[in-house]
Design a protein around this motif. Structure first.
Motif, PDB file in Angstrom:
ATOM      1  N   PRO A 233      43.283  38.656  29.254  1.00  0.00           N
ATOM      2  CA  PRO A 233      42.042  39.094  28.610  1.00  0.00           C
ATOM      3  C   PRO A 233      41.834  38.555  27.203  1.00  0.00           C
ATOM      4  O   PRO A 233      40.720  38.190  26.841  1.00  0.00           O
TER       5      PRO A 233
ATOM      6  N   GLU B  83      41.020  43.534  38.515  1.00  0.00           N
ATOM      7  CA  GLU B  83      39.713  44.144  38.255  1.00  0.00           C
ATOM      8  C   GLU B  83      39.839  45.425  37.428  1.00  0.00           C
ATOM      9  O   GLU B  83      38.918  45.777  36.694  1.00  0.00           O
ATOM     10  N   GLU B  84      40.987  46.104  37.521  1.00  0.00           N
ATOM     11  CA  GLU B  84      41.217  47.289  36.698  1.00  0.00           C
ATOM     12  C   GLU B  84      41.304  46.920  35.218  1.00  0.00           C
ATOM     13  O   GLU B  84      41.060  47.757  34.348  1.00  0.00           O
ATOM     14  N   SER B  85      41.670  45.663  34.939  1.00  0.00           N
ATOM     15  CA  SER B  85      41.742  45.200  33.550  1.00  0.00           C
ATOM     16  C   SER B  85      40.398  44.628  33.089  1.00  0.00           C
ATOM     17  O   SER B  85      40.321  43.940  32.075  1.00  0.00           O
ATOM     18  N   GLU B  86      39.352  44.935  33.859  1.00  0.00           N
ATOM     19  CA  GLU B  86      37.970  44.558  33.541  1.00  0.00           C
ATOM     20  C   GLU B  86      37.767  43.044  33.528  1.00  0.00           C
ATOM     21  O   GLU B  86      36.950  42.511  32.778  1.00  0.00           O
ATOM     22  N   GLN B  87      38.512  42.364  34.390  1.00  0.00           N
ATOM     23  CA  GLN B  87      38.324  40.934  34.564  1.00  0.00           C
ATOM     24  C   GLN B  87      37.450  40.685  35.793  1.00  0.00           C
ATOM     25  O   GLN B  87      37.506  41.442  36.775  1.00  0.00           O
ATOM     26  N   VAL B  88      36.665  39.637  35.767  1.00  0.00           N
ATOM     27  CA  VAL B  88      35.804  39.271  36.896  1.00  0.00           C
ATOM     28  C   VAL B  88      36.475  38.151  37.680  1.00  0.00           C
ATOM     29  O   VAL B  88      36.880  37.138  37.107  1.00  0.00           O
TER      30      VAL B  88
END
Length: 218
Positions: free
Chosen positions: A64, A114-119
Protein backbone atom coordinates in the motif's frame (compact mmCIF):
# COMPACT_ATOMS: atom_id res chain seq x y z
CA UNK A 1 -6.35 -15.27 11.79
CA UNK A 2 -5.46 -18.24 9.61
CA UNK A 3 -2.67 -18.21 7.06
CA UNK A 4 -2.84 -19.26 3.43
CA UNK A 5 -1.12 -22.54 4.34
CA UNK A 6 -3.69 -23.17 7.09
CA UNK A 7 -6.54 -22.55 4.68
CA UNK A 8 -5.16 -24.96 2.08
CA UNK A 9 -4.63 -27.65 4.70
CA UNK A 10 -8.24 -27.24 5.81
CA UNK A 11 -9.46 -27.77 2.26
CA UNK A 12 -7.27 -30.86 1.85
CA UNK A 13 -8.78 -32.30 5.04
CA UNK A 14 -10.09 -30.38 8.10
CA UNK A 15 -8.24 -32.78 10.38
CA UNK A 16 -4.97 -31.96 8.59
CA UNK A 17 -5.25 -28.35 9.73
CA UNK A 18 -6.27 -29.34 13.27
CA UNK A 19 -3.29 -31.67 13.67
CA UNK A 20 -0.83 -29.08 12.38
CA UNK A 21 -2.06 -26.65 15.04
CA UNK A 22 -2.70 -28.98 17.96
CA UNK A 23 -0.78 -32.24 17.56
CA UNK A 24 1.89 -31.75 14.87
CA UNK A 25 3.83 -34.74 16.23
CA UNK A 26 1.18 -36.99 14.66
CA UNK A 27 2.02 -35.70 11.18
CA UNK A 28 4.83 -37.31 9.19
CA UNK A 29 8.00 -35.27 8.57
CA UNK A 30 8.44 -33.56 5.20
CA UNK A 31 9.81 -36.23 2.86
CA UNK A 32 12.71 -35.70 0.46
CA UNK A 33 10.48 -35.40 -2.61
CA UNK A 34 8.41 -32.63 -1.02
CA UNK A 35 11.53 -30.85 0.19
CA UNK A 36 12.89 -30.98 -3.35
CA UNK A 37 9.62 -29.50 -4.64
CA UNK A 38 10.04 -26.57 -2.24
CA UNK A 39 13.60 -26.05 -3.42
CA UNK A 40 12.56 -26.21 -7.08
CA UNK A 41 9.79 -23.72 -6.35
CA UNK A 42 12.27 -21.25 -4.88
CA UNK A 43 14.46 -21.55 -7.98
CA UNK A 44 11.43 -21.00 -10.22
CA UNK A 45 10.52 -17.82 -8.34
CA UNK A 46 14.02 -16.50 -9.02
CA UNK A 47 13.49 -17.06 -12.76
CA UNK A 48 10.06 -15.42 -12.54
CA UNK A 49 11.60 -12.33 -10.94
CA UNK A 50 13.88 -11.91 -13.95
CA UNK A 51 10.84 -11.18 -16.13
CA UNK A 52 10.18 -7.91 -14.32
CA UNK A 53 12.04 -4.75 -13.39
CA UNK A 54 12.30 -3.27 -9.88
CA UNK A 55 11.27 -6.46 -8.11
CA UNK A 56 11.21 -6.26 -4.32
CA UNK A 57 10.86 -9.12 -1.85
CA UNK A 58 8.69 -8.60 1.21
CA UNK A 59 5.37 -8.97 2.93
CA UNK A 60 2.01 -7.81 1.62
CA UNK A 61 2.12 -4.82 3.97
CA UNK A 62 4.79 -3.13 1.84
CA UNK A 63 2.41 -2.79 -1.11
CA UNK A 64 0.00 0.00 0.00
CA UNK A 65 2.68 2.55 0.87
CA UNK A 66 5.14 1.71 -1.87
CA UNK A 67 4.16 4.05 -4.67
CA UNK A 68 7.44 3.60 -6.53
CA UNK A 69 7.48 -0.15 -6.10
CA UNK A 70 6.20 -1.83 -9.26
CA UNK A 71 6.58 -5.50 -8.35
CA UNK A 72 6.60 -7.21 -4.96
CA UNK A 73 7.18 -10.84 -4.02
CA UNK A 74 4.90 -11.84 -1.14
CA UNK A 75 4.13 -15.39 -0.01
CA UNK A 76 5.94 -16.73 -3.06
CA UNK A 77 3.67 -14.76 -5.40
CA UNK A 78 4.01 -11.64 -7.48
CA UNK A 79 2.00 -8.50 -6.75
CA UNK A 80 2.44 -6.32 -9.81
CA UNK A 81 1.38 -2.69 -9.68
CA UNK A 82 -0.56 -1.73 -12.81
CA UNK A 83 -0.31 1.81 -14.33
CA UNK A 84 -3.68 2.72 -12.77
CA UNK A 85 -2.50 1.64 -9.30
CA UNK A 86 -4.43 -1.64 -9.21
CA UNK A 87 -2.71 -4.98 -8.51
CA UNK A 88 -2.12 -7.86 -10.89
CA UNK A 89 -1.91 -10.92 -8.60
CA UNK A 90 0.26 -13.73 -9.97
CA UNK A 91 0.69 -17.18 -8.41
CA UNK A 92 3.93 -18.92 -9.42
CA UNK A 93 3.70 -22.69 -9.80
CA UNK A 94 6.11 -25.38 -11.00
CA UNK A 95 3.30 -27.34 -12.69
CA UNK A 96 2.69 -27.17 -16.44
CA UNK A 97 -0.98 -26.22 -16.08
CA UNK A 98 -3.45 -24.53 -13.76
CA UNK A 99 -4.83 -26.83 -11.06
CA UNK A 100 -7.99 -26.43 -8.92
CA UNK A 101 -5.97 -25.88 -5.74
CA UNK A 102 -4.20 -22.94 -7.41
CA UNK A 103 -7.56 -21.20 -7.84
CA UNK A 104 -8.52 -21.76 -4.20
CA UNK A 105 -5.14 -20.44 -3.12
CA UNK A 106 -5.67 -17.29 -5.18
CA UNK A 107 -9.22 -16.80 -3.91
CA UNK A 108 -7.84 -16.70 -0.36
CA UNK A 109 -5.16 -14.21 -1.35
CA UNK A 110 -7.67 -12.03 -3.19
CA UNK A 111 -9.77 -11.78 -0.02
CA UNK A 112 -6.76 -10.80 2.12
CA UNK A 113 -5.50 -8.22 -0.38
CA UNK A 114 -8.92 -6.62 -0.71
CA UNK A 115 -9.14 -6.34 3.09
CA UNK A 116 -6.11 -4.03 2.86
CA UNK A 117 -8.20 -1.80 0.56
CA UNK A 118 -6.23 -2.71 -2.54
CA UNK A 119 -7.93 -3.08 -5.94
CA UNK A 120 -7.15 -6.22 -7.94
CA UNK A 121 -7.31 -5.75 -11.70
CA UNK A 122 -6.56 -9.31 -12.79
CA UNK A 123 -5.35 -12.66 -11.50
CA UNK A 124 -3.01 -15.12 -13.21
CA UNK A 125 -1.09 -18.34 -12.67
CA UNK A 126 2.48 -18.31 -13.95
CA UNK A 127 3.50 -21.89 -14.69
CA UNK A 128 6.08 -23.87 -16.64
CA UNK A 129 5.81 -23.86 -20.42
CA UNK A 130 6.11 -27.57 -21.27
CA UNK A 131 6.86 -26.80 -24.92
CA UNK A 132 9.97 -24.78 -24.05
CA UNK A 133 13.22 -26.23 -25.37
CA UNK A 134 16.33 -24.89 -23.71
CA UNK A 135 19.17 -23.66 -25.90
CA UNK A 136 22.05 -22.23 -23.88
CA UNK A 137 21.08 -20.12 -20.86
CA UNK A 138 17.55 -20.53 -19.51
CA UNK A 139 15.24 -17.85 -20.88
CA UNK A 140 12.72 -16.95 -18.13
CA UNK A 141 10.39 -15.42 -20.72
CA UNK A 142 10.20 -18.74 -22.56
CA UNK A 143 10.42 -21.06 -19.53
CA UNK A 144 7.31 -19.60 -17.91
CA UNK A 145 3.91 -18.70 -19.29
CA UNK A 146 0.91 -16.95 -17.73
CA UNK A 147 -2.71 -18.08 -17.75
CA UNK A 148 -5.45 -15.61 -16.82
CA UNK A 149 -7.77 -17.07 -14.15
CA UNK A 150 -9.56 -13.90 -13.04
CA UNK A 151 -13.07 -15.19 -13.78
CA UNK A 152 -12.47 -18.57 -12.16
CA UNK A 153 -11.09 -17.03 -8.96
CA UNK A 154 -13.92 -14.51 -8.70
CA UNK A 155 -16.42 -17.37 -8.98
CA UNK A 156 -14.76 -19.12 -6.03
CA UNK A 157 -14.59 -15.92 -4.01
CA UNK A 158 -18.32 -15.85 -3.27
CA UNK A 159 -17.98 -18.46 -0.49
CA UNK A 160 -14.38 -17.86 0.53
CA UNK A 161 -15.11 -15.90 3.70
CA UNK A 162 -17.41 -18.64 5.00
CA UNK A 163 -14.70 -21.23 4.34
CA UNK A 164 -12.08 -19.06 6.06
CA UNK A 165 -14.25 -18.80 9.19
CA UNK A 166 -14.82 -22.55 9.17
CA UNK A 167 -11.07 -23.17 8.88
CA UNK A 168 -10.32 -20.83 11.78
CA UNK A 169 -13.00 -22.47 13.91
CA UNK A 170 -11.55 -25.91 13.14
CA UNK A 171 -8.03 -24.86 14.09
CA UNK A 172 -9.27 -23.61 17.48
CA UNK A 173 -11.52 -26.58 18.24
CA UNK A 174 -10.80 -28.64 21.36
CA UNK A 175 -11.79 -31.86 19.65
CA UNK A 176 -10.09 -33.33 16.61
CA UNK A 177 -12.32 -33.50 13.50
CA UNK A 178 -13.26 -36.87 12.09
CA UNK A 179 -10.09 -38.14 10.32
CA UNK A 180 -12.00 -40.38 7.93
CA UNK A 181 -10.61 -40.25 4.36
CA UNK A 182 -14.16 -39.60 3.13
CA UNK A 183 -13.67 -35.94 4.11
CA UNK A 184 -10.40 -35.62 2.20
CA UNK A 185 -10.06 -33.74 -1.08
CA UNK A 186 -9.69 -36.37 -3.80
CA UNK A 187 -6.38 -34.96 -5.04
CA UNK A 188 -4.77 -35.50 -1.62
CA UNK A 189 -6.27 -38.89 -0.78
CA UNK A 190 -2.97 -40.81 -1.01
CA UNK A 191 -1.15 -38.37 1.29
CA UNK A 192 -3.97 -38.32 3.82
CA UNK A 193 -4.18 -42.13 3.99
CA UNK A 194 -0.60 -42.17 5.31
CA UNK A 195 -1.66 -39.88 8.12
CA UNK A 196 -5.04 -41.47 8.78
CA UNK A 197 -3.44 -44.86 9.45
CA UNK A 198 -1.76 -43.35 12.50
CA UNK A 199 -5.09 -42.09 13.79
CA UNK A 200 -7.55 -44.86 12.95
CA UNK A 201 -7.54 -48.58 12.24
CA UNK A 202 -7.46 -48.51 8.45
CA UNK A 203 -6.40 -51.88 7.03
CA UNK A 204 -4.09 -52.23 4.07
CA UNK A 205 -6.11 -52.51 0.87
CA UNK A 206 -9.09 -50.66 2.38
CA UNK A 207 -11.85 -49.30 0.17
CA UNK A 208 -10.36 -45.79 0.22
CA UNK A 209 -7.34 -47.02 -1.73
CA UNK A 210 -9.43 -47.79 -4.80
CA UNK A 211 -8.13 -45.31 -7.43
CA UNK A 212 -11.46 -44.27 -8.95
CA UNK A 213 -13.63 -44.41 -5.86
CA UNK A 214 -15.65 -41.33 -4.94
CA UNK A 215 -14.76 -40.58 -1.32
CA UNK A 216 -18.27 -39.31 -0.66
CA UNK A 217 -19.69 -42.68 -1.63
CA UNK A 218 -17.28 -44.71 0.51
Amino acid sequence: MITKTDFLKYNQHPCWLWLSKNQPDLLPPVDENLAQMFEDGNELEAFAAQRFENVAFGELSVVPGSVAMQCVFAWGNLLIREPDGAIHLVEIKSSTRVKPEHLLDLAFQKRVIEESEQVISRISVMHVNNSYVRSGEIDPHQLLTMTDVTAEVYALSENIETQMRAAESTSQSVEMPDPSPRYCHKDFKKDWLRIARNLTKLPEGCVYEMPYLSLEAA
